[in-house]
Design a protein around this motif. Structure first.
Motif, short mmCIF file in Angstrom:
data_model
loop_
_atom_site.label_atom_id
_atom_site.label_comp_id
_atom_site.label_asym_id
_atom_site.label_seq_id
_atom_site.Cartn_x
_atom_site.Cartn_y
_atom_site.Cartn_z
N ARG A 151 -0.25 -53.09 -15.06
CA ARG A 151 -1.64 -52.63 -14.95
C ARG A 151 -1.63 -51.11 -14.93
O ARG A 151 -1.15 -50.50 -13.96
N ILE A 152 -2.11 -50.50 -16.00
CA ILE A 152 -2.12 -49.04 -16.11
C ILE A 152 -3.24 -48.47 -15.25
O ILE A 152 -4.39 -48.92 -15.33
N THR A 153 -2.91 -47.49 -14.43
CA THR A 153 -3.92 -46.87 -13.58
C THR A 153 -4.30 -45.46 -14.02
O THR A 153 -5.39 -44.99 -13.69
N LYS A 154 -3.39 -44.79 -14.75
CA LYS A 154 -3.69 -43.42 -15.14
C LYS A 154 -2.85 -43.02 -16.35
O LYS A 154 -1.69 -43.40 -16.47
N VAL A 287 2.33 -41.82 -18.17
CA VAL A 287 1.63 -43.07 -17.89
C VAL A 287 2.02 -43.57 -16.50
O VAL A 287 3.20 -43.61 -16.15
N TYR A 288 0.99 -43.92 -15.71
CA TYR A 288 1.20 -44.49 -14.38
C TYR A 288 0.88 -45.98 -14.44
O TYR A 288 -0.22 -46.38 -14.83
N GLY A 289 1.84 -46.81 -14.06
CA GLY A 289 1.62 -48.25 -13.99
C GLY A 289 1.90 -48.76 -12.59
O GLY A 289 2.76 -48.23 -11.88
N GLU A 290 1.16 -49.77 -12.18
CA GLU A 290 1.34 -50.31 -10.82
C GLU A 290 2.76 -50.85 -10.62
O GLU A 290 3.33 -50.73 -9.53
N ALA A 291 3.34 -51.43 -11.65
CA ALA A 291 4.68 -52.01 -11.52
C ALA A 291 5.78 -51.03 -11.93
O ALA A 291 6.75 -50.82 -11.21
#
Length: 433
Positions: A151-154, A287-291
């Motif tokens: 899930r990409i957050t930023k 890219v920031y991802g939750e996982a």
């Protein structure tokens, strides 16, 4: 098995020439990967008699787009002509004819991407556009496939090489904007009319595409808040450096809950942040991802062969899909309805530079205003000006809502002790302790 796959090329400028060159030079590799040869069957050009950098036959060239779009022997259309309306019309025509399409046209995809992808889905055709963002960096496929389970957050990106080149030279060599812009034009990094680059419009188109894919939400160009670099000064860059920051033109797509914010603006980033070391014409997307956490993708953002490489990679994907009989299955309709954050939901730090009267009580007036709007200060730098009559005050705030910060800016212009608000920029990233 098919012995030959035929390509129709719309446009034969720098990138189109690069596509033909790569296909000609890499025939053995392409045949090994695909089990068949690849040939450029027809090329739409503006001038049949123009001298070319690569070898083509007269039979390959045409002035008539229908000879490409309606040719029954052509399997895939590659659009590298640029512009919006003609390209849109040709791509629609190609898809309606059941032909797969590859485009490098960020302007088109930012404005009409949703419409064309829906048509491709309806027709069971592939429509790929990896080369439309960040040149040779495979960021779009990474978002859609490589990070599909996350899930990409930023997303933060330096996605315009012209502005990155200008800011690099201004920062490292202390040169003025106009001087470096002229140099960038002479080197071919900037167009004769550089407006789309320096005003942030090119980057805005790209970040809207990245946000659409990263968040599975249809984001339009009009959803992007845009500010260019034309008012950036060497003084701004020097003060930023003193406080530990580097300035970059950054596209930001940020998701909080089910709402998103999308913007492009000159942004201060801590020296130790990976994006701060991306110089000259290079691009990078963070890219920031939750996982997965934080990842960065870096490389040439433009140029003949990097862009052509991305196009041919899309071409390989189309032809692999064709061999497997799965063309058209890669189009993913956005999952979520668009919801944009309001100004009182967008939080950020800010850099602020003002000229104020150097008299007793000035700072008290300023801090009272900041307190009233709930804005606290992280860093303060003050420099005397004009033989002590004025003070230059440089501030970095803690995170504050965009609404409250803009109220502060508005009220500063009405305060008697403030002579001028010189500049204001967003600040991203945390400094290491």
């Amino acid at each position: 098995m098919t012995k030959q796959m035929n390509i129709g090329l719309l446009g034969f400028g720098t990138v189109g020439t690069g596509v033909l060159q790569i296909i000609q030079d890499h025939q053995d590799k392409l045949a090994h990967q695909l089990g068949c040869g690849v040939s450029i069957k027809k090329i739409l050009v503006n001038d049949l008699n123009k001298e070319r950098q690569v070898k083509v036959t007269p039979e390959q060239l045409t002035l008539d787009p229908q000879e490409v779009l309606d040719n029954p022997d052509i399997d895939v259309i590659v659009e590298v002509m640029g512009g919006i309306e003609d390209a849109r019309s040709y791509i629609r025509h190609a898809l309606e004819n059941g032909k797969h399409v590859i485009t490098a046209n960020k302007d088109l995809m930012a404005v009409h991407g949703s419409e064309l992808l829906q048509l491709a889905d309806k027709q069971g055709c592939d429509l790929f556009y990896e080369a439309s963002v960040a040149g040779g960096i495979p960021i779009l496929r990474t978002l859609v496939e490589g990070l599909a389970s996350d899930r990409i957050t930023k997303i933060m990106g330096i996605v315009n090489g012209t502005t990155n080149y200008i800011l690099t030279k201004m920062t490292k060599e202390g040169r003025l904007f106009d001087e470096v812009l002229q140099e960038a034009q002479a080197l071919g990094y900037a167009e004769s009319d550089p407006t789309a680059d320096v005003e942030g419009l090119d980057a805005a188109r790209k970040i809207s595409i990245l946000g659409t894919l990263g968040f599975s939400m249809n984001l339009d160009l009009d959803d992007v808040s845009v500010k260019g670099i034309t008012k950036v000064t060497t003084q701004d860059l020097n003060y930023a450096d003193q406080l530990g920051y580097t300035m970059k033109l950054v596209g930001i797509a940020n998701r909080s809950g089910d709402k998103v914010e999308v913007s492009v603006q000159p942004t201060l980033i801590p020296h130790e942040h990976p994006l701060a070391s991306v110089d000259d014409e290079y691009n990078a997307v963070y890219v920031y991802g939750e996982a997965v956490g934080e990842t960065m993708f870096y490389g040439p953002g433009a140029g003949q062969l990097p862009t052509a490489t991305a196009i041919v990679s899309d071409l390989v994907e189309v032809l692999k899909n064709k061999r497997l009989g799965v063309n058209g299955n890669s189009v993913v309709i956005p999952q979520f309805n668009k919801k944009l954050q309001t100004d009182d939901e967008i939080f950020s730090k800010y850099f602020l530079r003002i000229h104020a009267k150097d008299v007793p009580g000035t700072f008290s007036v300023l801090t009272t205003l900041f307190d009233e709007q709930g804005v606290s200060l992280e860093k303060i730098l003050q420099v005397p000006l004009n033989q002590g009559k004025l003070a230059e005050i440089i501030l970095v705030t803690h995170a504050v809502t965009k609404k409250n910060y803009e109220t502060v800016i508005e009220k500063l212009n009405d305060i008697d002790v403030v002579v001028e608000v010189k500049s204001s920029y967003r600040v991203e990233g945390e400094m290491k302790k």
